[in-house]
Design an enzyme around this catalytic site. Structure first.
Site, PDB file in Angstrom:
ATOM      1  N   SER A 124       1.199  -1.107  -0.300  1.00  0.00           N
ATOM      2  CA  SER A 124       0.080   0.445  -0.121  1.00  0.00           C
ATOM      3  C   SER A 124       0.731   1.084  -0.132  1.00  0.00           C
ATOM      4  CB  SER A 124      -0.835  -0.147   0.993  1.00  0.00           C
ATOM      5  OG  SER A 124      -1.179   1.097   0.944  1.00  0.00           O
ATOM      6  N   GLU A 126      -0.037   3.740   1.673  1.00  0.00           N
ATOM      7  CA  GLU A 126       0.292   3.787   3.003  1.00  0.00           C
ATOM      8  C   GLU A 126       2.008   4.023   4.026  1.00  0.00           C
ATOM      9  OE1 GLU A 126      -1.238   5.920   5.215  1.00  0.00           O
ATOM     10  OE2 GLU A 126      -3.547   5.332   3.823  1.00  0.00           O
ATOM     11  N   TYR A 148      -1.101   0.848  10.232  1.00  0.00           N
ATOM     12  CA  TYR A 148      -1.827  -0.341   9.252  1.00  0.00           C
ATOM     13  C   TYR A 148      -0.442  -0.117   8.126  1.00  0.00           C
ATOM     14  CZ  TYR A 148      -3.619  -1.574   4.201  1.00  0.00           C
ATOM     15  OH  TYR A 148      -4.219  -1.574   2.770  1.00  0.00           O
TER      16      TYR A 148
END
Length: 319
Positions: A124, A126, A148
């Site tokens: 991701s 992120e 996360y």
């Protein structure tokens, strides 16, 4: 040698259904691991379902040893950043440790069967957190700002470790990717479903958090195409999968209301401070040059059309 069998985790989600359709279309036998009780109306009936928990490493490893798939796609994740703040232990277990255990299982199958097993880890954007550069590429330093992203960063790095060990392993750094199959608990589908409800007189307001966050919104089937291309490339590698253009949540809202024919939409939107995250990257935009040049991948659907398709689907559901 062609691909005959694939194993997909997290198959009950948006990406899983598109991936299963793609693989079945390629003539591949598809096996999917889903949590007991999880169902997807979009998952084709030809998919062989195995109920289990990715965190149950012995059971998952035994299943992989028995199936000996040619391709493994790890889509399973605690996929909400907000949920990772509520339960960081679970986020670390599912998004981090369980992914690494699956890499080890793939490596054991490849060694035991003396065959190539292609592994695709869905990472991701992120993992970049609040990046020092924009757009981000495979060389951008990892500095996640939430549980996360941190768990995904661990799995991303370990994919590289197993690649150096001889496994055909790729980690795809996925940016936001949407479709009408997106769960309503994600902000984009919350927007389009609520806009459709407002347009048809079934709701009065849209309640959101940070309207200024900017994300690189792509099309979910395009992302699935990148997964398959990475699995079948002659070498494993890391790839950023993105459109290269970012839009704010506010722009997404405006586009959705505009397509639904709702004017003066600003008075319909309310910001709830409770929906603001402790930390939220302000702008994530990806540079997919490597995926374009090495995999021949390119996005097919632009931002306005993505929003349009999602709004149209939710308007149909409202009617």
């Amino acid at each position: 040698m062609g691909v005959s069998r694939a194993f997909v985790t997290g198959a009950s989600g948006q990406d899983g259904s598109y991936l299963a359709e793609r693989l079945l279309g390629d003539g591949v036998e598809v096996h999917a691991l889903t949590l007991s009780g999880e169902v997807s109306e979009h998952l084709p009936p030809e998919v062989v379902i195995h109920h289990g928990d990715l965190c149950d490493v012995p059971a998952t490893r035994a299943l992989l040893t028995d199936l000996a798939p040619d391709e493994i796609y790890n889509l399973a994740a605690l996929s909400s950043v907000a949920a990772s703040w509520e339960d960081p232990d679970l986020s670390a277990a599912v998004n981090g440790a369980a992914a690494v255990a699956l890499l080890e299982s793939a490596w054991q199958v490849a060694r035991a069967r003396d065959k190539q097993v292609a592994f695709v880890q869905c990472s991701s954007a992120e993992i970049f957190g609040e990046p020092a550069e924009s757009p981000q590429s495979e060389a951008t330093p990892l500095r996640p700002v939430n549980p996360y992203g941190a768990a995904k960063a661990y799995a991303h790095l370990m994919t590289g470790v197993y690649r150096s060990r001889g496994l055909h392993a790729s980690s795809l750094v996925l940016y936001n990717h949407e479709s009408p199959r997106r769960s309503p608990r994600f902000v984009t589908r919350k927007i389009t479903s609520t806009v459709a409800a407002i347009a048809t007189g079934r709701a009065e307001e849209l309640v959101l958090g940070n309207l200024d966050a900017r994300r690189d919104f792509g099309w979910a089937p395009d992302v699935v195409d990148a997964m398959v291309r990475a699995a079948r490339h002659h070498d494993g590698d890391d790839y950023v999968v993105a459109t290269g253009t970012s839009h704010s949540v506010r722009e997404f809202v405006a586009a959705a209301f505009s397509h639904a024919g709702v004017t003066n939409w600003e008075r319909r939107v309310r910001v709830d401070p409770a929906l603001l995250r402790p930390t939220d990257p302000t702008d994530l935009t990806g540079d997919a040059t490597k995926a374009r040049t090495q995999l021949g991948w390119a996005p097919t659907l632009a931002f306005p059309e993505i929003v349009k398709q999602m709004v149209d689907t939710d308007l149909e559901l409202q009617s």
